[in-house]
Design an enzyme around this catalytic site. Structure first.
Site, PDB file in Angstrom:
ATOM      1  N   ASP A 194       0.863  -1.186   0.000  1.00 43.96           N
ATOM      2  CA  ASP A 194       0.000   0.000   0.000  1.00 43.96           C
ATOM      3  C   ASP A 194       0.899   1.236   0.000  1.00 43.96           C
ATOM      4  OD1 ASP A 194      -2.152   1.669   0.106  1.00 43.96           O
ATOM      5  OD2 ASP A 194      -2.887   1.020   2.062  1.00 43.96           O
ATOM      6  N   ASP A 250      -2.605   2.364  -6.185  1.00 43.79           N
ATOM      7  CA  ASP A 250      -1.614   2.424  -5.106  1.00 43.79           C
ATOM      8  C   ASP A 250      -1.607   1.200  -4.203  1.00 43.79           C
ATOM      9  OD1 ASP A 250      -4.128   2.913  -4.071  1.00 43.79           O
ATOM     10  OD2 ASP A 250      -3.461   4.458  -2.669  1.00 43.79           O
ATOM     11  N   GLU A 251      -2.249   0.119  -4.627  1.00 45.33           N
ATOM     12  CA  GLU A 251      -2.441  -0.996  -3.699  1.00 45.33           C
ATOM     13  C   GLU A 251      -2.544  -2.314  -4.461  1.00 45.33           C
ATOM     14  OE1 GLU A 251      -5.840  -2.242  -0.346  1.00 45.33           O
ATOM     15  OE2 GLU A 251      -6.016  -0.382  -1.497  1.00 45.33           O
TER      16      GLU A 251
END
Length: 363
Positions: free
Chosen positions: A17, A111-112
């Protein structure tokens, strides 16, 4: 089942993350923004915060928050317009790092992502070492910081990545897992949102230990189809696989009003931040959709949907808003007041939008 006490080899799952991704990119690219409370998103009256820097989070500013609320919490908050093409390009760099270690990658957002490194391509001895190398590579190539959680299932890997953010690497081993979950506050369970958290607390469920004490039948009575998930993760069990090339079917948002509404203009105003949230999410994921669906729940809890589809993806945020308002008009005249509105975009595909060609209205 890959869990303690099982003969099956324990899986090795990493959840990566990026820390305050959009805001961190803006602070990286503009030194004048570093160390200052920053929100990525629209500053206008009906704007929505897409991301907040950690300096802004100190004041309670969070993603998906109305911009007016964020400004009230932090008068010195700086707003920066999103640059999704930049975020997507950086996300591709990050995923290239992942691909050097495993082919089993499940992106959740720009983003993850989840990675299954039960067998890793570099032949590193442990998943912890894989996570450490990935974090270092991301920092070296992008100048951005990633947090990582390592565990034997997706639930615990996600919990671990969030446990000591920012700039964290946290490991939950099979021996730790069940006990760790028992001591975990219920609000830190992935899959337990604010509404469910409040309901659990009303029922006296404050920790994983409290959740574990409830039978499956009790949880089914209170939480329906989610009960089996809660029952399992309370015991540190999550058998979901990391699914490569995961495709989301729809993106939606909804809100329940503090007071029921009856006027079209009031409902149209409440739809605006929902449209902003859905469109921002789709843009961030690099997806477009062909079907706009409006959800309406009335004061008597009767629920209806209205949908409109096109042969090509919806052309833009304003086009989606226009379609949603058109669907809302079909609900009038009302026979009872409205307590909830929701909107979603489905028929998703990767890539940019084209001009829409209407197919028709579905009731």
């Amino acid at each position: 089942m890959s869990s303690p006490g099982d003969d099956t080899p324990v899986r090795k799952i990493i959840h990566i993350d990026m820390d305050a991704f959009y805001a961190s990119v803006e602070q990286r690219d503009d030194p004048a923004l570093r160390g200052r409370p920053l929100a990525v998103g629209g500053s206008r009256e009906r704007g929505v915060v897409a991301a907040a820097s950690y300096e802004a989070r100190v004041f309670g500013v969070r993603s998906a928050m109305p911009s007016v609320t964020a400004r009230r919490l932090c008068p010195d908050l700086l707003f920066v317009k999103p640059r999704f093409e930049v975020y997507r390009a950086i996300s591709e760099e990050i995923r290239a790092v992942f691909a050097e270690h495993t082919a089993i990658i499940e992106p959740v957002a720009l983003d993850e992502a989840y990675l299954d490194v039960t067998e890793n391509l570099q032949g590193l001895a442990t998943a912890t070492e894989v996570a450490r190398v990935i974090r270092a590579e991301i920092l070296a190539r992008t100048g951005l910081v990633a947090s990582a959680g390592v565990s034997y299932n997706k639930f615990l890997a996600k919990v671990a990545s969030d446990f000591r953010k920012p700039d964290a690497l946290f490991v939950i081993t099979p021996a730790m897992g069940p006990g760790f979950v028992e001591d975990l506050a219920i609000g830190r369970f992935h899959g337990v949102g604010p509404v469910t958290e409040a309901k659990m607390k009303r029922l006296g469920i404050l920790t994983g230990r409290d959740l574990k004490a409830r039978s499956l039948e009790e949880l089914q009575a209170a939480f329906g189809s989610s009960a089996a998930y809660y029952h399992s993760v309370a015991r540190g069990i999550d058998e979901r696989q990391v699914r490569a090339h995961r495709i989301r079917k729809s993106v939606g948002a909804e809100t329940t009003f503090s007071e029921d509404l009856t006027e079209f203009d009031a409902m149209a105003e409440r739809l605006t931040p929902l449209i902003d949230k859905v469109w921002t999410s789709c843009t961030a994921k690099g997806v477009s959709g062909r079907t706009v669906t409006l959800k309406v729940k009335f004061s008597d809890f009767v629920q209806i949907t209205r949908a409109q589809s096109f042969e090509a993806p919806v052309a833009g945020r304003d086009a989606m808003m226009h379609m949603a308002l058109g669907l809302l008009r079909t609900v009038f005249p009302l026979r009872r007041s409205v307590r909830l509105l929701g909107v979603s975009l489905s028929g998703l595909q990767q890539g940019e939008t084209e001009g829409p060609r209407q197919l028709g209205l579905a009731i």
